[in-house]
Design a protein around this motif. Sequence first.
Motif: not given
Length: 735
Positions: A648-664
């Motif tokens: 976007w003409q060097d004006q923006a960026r995307l930040r993607l995050s994801a996580s997974y958790q499991y507890q026995d």
Amino acid sequence: MVRTYNTCRSLLVATLLAGTATSALAQSDNSLMLDEIIVTAQRREQSLQTTAVAVTALTPEALGDLQITTAEDLSAIVPGLTLMPVTASRSTLQVGLRGGSEQSGGLVTSESAVAFYVDDVYRGRLAGSNLELADIERIEVLRGPQGTLYGRNSFSGAVKVVTRTPGEDEWAEVSAGIGSYNQYQASASFGGDLIDDALGISLSAMFRDQDGYVYNEALDKDVFGQRSMALRGKLHFYGREGLKATLTVTRTTDDNDGPANLIPVTWAGTYPTQAANAVSTKDAIPRAGSRYVSLSTTDPDGYTNQTAVSLDITAEWGDVTVRSISAFVGTDDGFTFDLSGGIRDPGGSYRPNGLVREGDSQTDQYSQEIQFQGDGLDGKFNWITGLYYFREENFQVLNDVLVLGPGFSLPVLPQTIDSTTDSYAAFVQGTYAIDDRLSLTGGLRYTKDKKKLDGTIQDYLPFAPGPTPQLVPVVRRPSFSSWSPKIGVDYKLNDDLFAYATVSRGFKAGGFNGLAVASPVVFGTVYDPQTVWAYEGGLKATMLQGRLRANLSVFRNDLYDLQQTEQVAAGSYAIRNIGNARVDGAELELTLKAAEGLDLFANLSVMDNTYKSKNPLSDSATSGAKHLPLVSPWSLQTGFTYETPRFWQDQARLRLSASYQYQDDYYSTVANLIKTDMVGLVNGSVALVSDNDSWSLTLAGKNLTNESYFTTAPSNSAIAVAEPRTWTLTAGYRF
């Protein structure tokens, strides 16, 4: 135990192999290095990678990416840590870490086995411990006993919340958002100099409102909603060389229309009386046909209001740094809940099916700590010593009703708890550097707690005709004391590999049993202190030219006179010293900067627990239980954050995050009659961020696969249900 040690050995081998691996990553640009994290786990600033304590440190960026907005969310990232709301209140937590646990935090007689600190001020009440994490500089979770430097009730660890302090740097931030279940939220924060280079000021505010996710059929409304507000102001004087002072004032309020997210259930098969034929929460059958429907006629209600004031002064006295931390914390807390979740009779009417409890409490806490810290022997010896005083004044009124069938209820006269704790401690710890690589540490703390109880309680439950029940007084004056030593050694194998080993002792004082219903014997029974001897070895490695951080800890906790909550009579529960136990485990934390803009993490915890001896009168002994409550054999957390190149003409960026958790799976109670069957959870977010971070728009979701599951079972008639899928859309701006 064999399985645990084999796993520990495998983790150690994997970590060492990673340190010698040759790959494309190792040949990459040195600019792609992980940022150094500075912590104060040992009451002085140190790099995370050369601190001889198992610490999980979280920056504001990590908190945002992982959607850690309350203290409860920390269990999604800290290995082996279990946090969840108690029956009494959504703002109050039950805690489990390395075998230490507390499950009845809504009472003024309850104390956590994991200490909670905000800006180095100990918070004695679990009420309000589910903090709204706004305007945070850093969070440190210390695993293992911290008896020498932290003392009071840091039996198996400590959670340190460090809020942002104003100074020369200026900031101003606002955000607002909406979300599922009619959620709306807003926050604002600013800070900077009030007097140039002398006095800084900051103010922050946060508000959040959300409707409930459970429908109460009897009341025809949604319940378990929550409204929270937090205000904080800070004045920071730093205009004189060698002298700093910070005054902090905080006000938080939490109101909810359902402190206990309890769903009434029956069971597939016969409810067990022995651990050998325990049921699982997946065997629970909701009485209303849905996990998100309650049947209680009790209108649930809860609140927690807290005011905290602290003054932190640091001064240089020659070569010695003197620090004073003075604090007051006042907490008002109340709740109303139906422990059964309600029942619908064949005729179609609704009623409770057991204990209905209403409570109101007030707590005033005062604390004063004096520290002296310095270096000696040409800088080879670092030492700290100090004195600590803590006073807590509590008053609580409990109103109970036992509903045992249609038209059959037993109102109970109000129980009062008027208690006081005075705690005194002195501590010293020093670290001597034998050379540039090898250091030895020794420390010792002496603690003495004096407690007083002046209470009243009904003398008996009138199940048959007899004398009219009366209130009777209960008075107790116990005191407890303990020495908490620590010895340790650490060694820098090279600039990127740090190893340590420690032996330490933790202590948690005895106390009173407030969870009693018309039972002076239960109320008046004082339980003894519990202690732990902890043996820990750790390895902290920075590898792949600073792109990979791998921290491993292996521990053994020998627990003595373990305190656990058990059902002892109709409606009454008591903390008893149930015996001695051992917990063995290992924890591995990995962080990798895999490429420019891409960060990966993975955390693993494995634990094995066994009883060494049991009190023959305890629930654990009579039911044949083999496991401690809130101890999971293993847990896993993993995820990533990726930031795209500019567009976007060097004006923006995307930040993607994801996580997974499991507890026995784990057991909710010490009797091991109900096993909590856990599920894997996926969280994620996508944020549109400006090039200079001035604005952002974030869409985030928790439990994205919409898993429906129960979390804990306080009784055999009702189970707590977890939140379904939720989302938020938040816009933020930095001036």
